[in-house]
Design a protein around this motif. Structure first.
Motif, short mmCIF file in Angstrom:
data_model
loop_
_atom_site.label_atom_id
_atom_site.label_comp_id
_atom_site.label_asym_id
_atom_site.label_seq_id
_atom_site.Cartn_x
_atom_site.Cartn_y
_atom_site.Cartn_z
N UNK A 101 0.83 -1.21 0.00
CA UNK A 101 0.00 0.00 0.00
C UNK A 101 0.86 1.25 0.00
N UNK A 102 1.84 1.29 0.90
CA UNK A 102 2.72 2.46 0.98
C UNK A 102 3.55 2.62 -0.29
N UNK A 103 4.07 1.52 -0.82
CA UNK A 103 4.91 1.60 -2.01
C UNK A 103 4.12 2.05 -3.22
N UNK A 104 2.97 1.48 -3.44
CA UNK A 104 2.20 1.82 -4.63
C UNK A 104 1.68 3.25 -4.56
N UNK A 105 1.37 3.72 -3.36
CA UNK A 105 0.97 5.12 -3.22
C UNK A 105 2.14 6.03 -3.58
N UNK A 106 3.35 5.66 -3.13
CA UNK A 106 4.52 6.48 -3.42
C UNK A 106 4.81 6.53 -4.91
N UNK A 107 4.61 5.40 -5.59
CA UNK A 107 4.91 5.33 -7.02
C UNK A 107 3.71 5.70 -7.90
N UNK A 108 2.56 5.96 -7.29
CA UNK A 108 1.33 6.22 -8.05
C UNK A 108 1.11 5.11 -9.07
N UNK A 109 1.26 3.87 -8.60
CA UNK A 109 1.21 2.71 -9.50
C UNK A 109 -0.09 1.94 -9.38
N UNK A 110 -1.13 2.56 -8.86
CA UNK A 110 -2.42 1.90 -8.80
C UNK A 110 -2.59 1.05 -7.55
N UNK A 111 -3.52 0.11 -7.65
CA UNK A 111 -3.85 -0.78 -6.54
C UNK A 111 -3.40 -2.19 -6.89
N UNK A 112 -2.84 -2.88 -5.92
CA UNK A 112 -2.32 -4.22 -6.17
C UNK A 112 -3.46 -5.20 -6.47
N UNK A 113 -3.28 -5.99 -7.51
CA UNK A 113 -4.19 -7.08 -7.84
C UNK A 113 -3.60 -8.42 -7.42
N UNK A 114 -2.33 -8.63 -7.78
CA UNK A 114 -1.61 -9.84 -7.36
C UNK A 114 -0.17 -9.47 -7.05
N UNK A 115 0.43 -10.24 -6.17
CA UNK A 115 1.85 -10.05 -5.83
C UNK A 115 2.42 -11.43 -5.52
N UNK A 116 3.27 -11.92 -6.40
CA UNK A 116 3.80 -13.28 -6.29
C UNK A 116 5.32 -13.24 -6.14
N UNK A 117 5.87 -13.96 -5.16
CA UNK A 117 7.33 -14.02 -5.03
C UNK A 117 7.97 -14.65 -6.26
N UNK A 118 9.10 -14.12 -6.66
CA UNK A 118 9.90 -14.71 -7.74
C UNK A 118 10.98 -15.55 -7.07
N UNK A 119 11.01 -16.83 -7.39
CA UNK A 119 11.86 -17.76 -6.64
C UNK A 119 13.34 -17.58 -6.90
N UNK A 120 13.71 -17.24 -8.15
CA UNK A 120 15.13 -17.17 -8.46
C UNK A 120 15.79 -16.02 -7.71
N UNK A 121 17.04 -16.23 -7.34
CA UNK A 121 17.79 -15.20 -6.62
C UNK A 121 18.10 -15.66 -5.23
N UNK A 122 19.38 -15.61 -4.86
CA UNK A 122 19.81 -16.13 -3.57
C UNK A 122 19.95 -15.05 -2.50
N UNK A 123 20.11 -13.79 -2.90
CA UNK A 123 20.46 -12.76 -1.92
C UNK A 123 19.37 -11.72 -1.70
N UNK A 124 18.58 -11.42 -2.72
CA UNK A 124 17.53 -10.42 -2.57
C UNK A 124 16.18 -11.05 -2.86
#
Length: 338
Positions: A8-31
């Motif tokens: 909520x805070x991030x999308x408001x800051x970016x004016x990027x709308x309202x979240x519909x889905x948010x899925x983790x991306x598995x690849x990546x070991x550090x971030x």
């Protein structure tokens, strides 16, 4: 969702709308990364979690570099700026960046033809050449003509590490197939180091700006063409040719631990042309990366010291590669320089 970002805070800051889905991306070991779909579009949300690279000012500098690379035609995905004009959002003490979503997939060397392998080498060479154009000289930690100051691994330290890891293997109960392979490779590597201890390389050769972590999971393809090089967290000044050799050793290693040398040759020829690298530079880089692989046990350290098994699947091929590379040393050098 574990470690759910503050959407909520991030999308408001970016004016990027309202979240519909948010899925983790598995690849990546550090971030941590998330595939984010909102009422305004699709994005990649990155949580800069690794303490070594999560300083917001440093992240912003890397973001500016990727934008300059994009302006030169390098396939990257620069981040979006938020309402404050910055490309890093710090919420709850954590650093985040929002990137446009790039449709594409990852491809390993076994999926590339020789022509596509050459294209990969040309791409990395272009990255190195373009970084020299866009990164200001005053930002370098040392002149690009000076040798890298990091000493190569001391075999005495490696012997001590091998003994420590063998003790970890012995203590692990119940013993499993991974323990058996780890013990075999540790004993095998100790014998190889005893045989080749006098071949420790000197300090690295000339340095330049490098991506720092160029491997299949950090390159997205759309159809047969590279669509975006991602994850610039390790951008820095290092021996350029060594990055080229390390990348080849990841892209073109077969499950048996052998390198596909015809593809390596096509890749290396294209890299040398695009980066302006000399055969002598590649020869020295091959030797240093071979020695690095002979002395490196990061996967076993993660497994036994941290209890982190995410890299276990890479261990069989990576550990076999060090043995095969030692046996086929001359053929590997020839593939990189001729």
């Amino acid at each position: 969702m574990p470690h759910a970002p503050p959407l909520t805070a991030l999308l408001r800051l970016y004016a990027a709308g309202t979240a519909l889905t948010c899925e983790p991306v598995d690849q990546g070991l550090l971030n941590r990364g998330y595939r984010l779909c909102t009422t305004r579009g699709r994005y990649f949300l990155k949580h800069h979690f690794d303490p070594d690279t999560a300083d917001p000012a440093a992240i912003e500098r890397r973001h500016r570099a990727t934008q300059r690379l994009a302006d030169l035609g390098v396939p990257v995905a620069p981040p979006l700026a938020h309402r404050g004009g910055r490309t890093v959002a710090v919420v709850g003490g954590h650093a985040y960046a929002l990137h446009p979503w790039i449709d594409g997939g990852h491809r390993h060397g076994g999926q590339l033809t020789r022509a596509e392998s050459a294209r990969l080498g040309a791409l990395l060479g272009a990255v190195h050449a373009c970084l020299e154009r866009v990164m200001p000289p005053k930002g370098r930690t040392r002149p690009a003509t000076s040798p890298h100051p990091v000493e190569s691994a001391d075999p005495a330290d490696t012997f001590a590490l091998i003994d420590d890891l063998l003790a970890h293997v012995r203590r692990h109960r119940p013993a499993d197939a991974f323990d058996e392979l780890a013990r075999h490779r540790l004993l095998e590597r100790r014998a190889l180091l005893e045989q080749h201890a006098d071949r420790r390389p000197p300090r690295g050769g000339p340095v330049g700006w490098v991506h720092g972590d160029f491997h299949p999971f950090n390159l997205l393809y759309k159809d047969d063409a590279p669509a975006a090089i991602v994850d610039w967290d390790r951008l820095g000044v290092q021996p350029r040719a060594e990055e080229a050799v390390r990348a080849a050793a990841i892209f073109f290693v077969r499950p048996s631990g052998r390198l596909h040398l015809p593809k390596v040759r096509a890749y290396a020829r294209a890299y040398r042309r695009a980066a302006g690298a000399t055969p002598a530079e590649l020869t020295a880089a091959v030797h240093r990366v071979w020695w690095e692989r002979l002395n490196d046990f990061w996967m076993l350290r993660w497994h036994y010291e941290r209890g982190d098994t995410r890299a276990d699947c890479q261990f069989p091929a990576a550990s076999a590669l060090a043995v095969w590379w030692t046996r086929e040393y001359d053929a590997v050098c020839d593939a990189f320089v001729r």
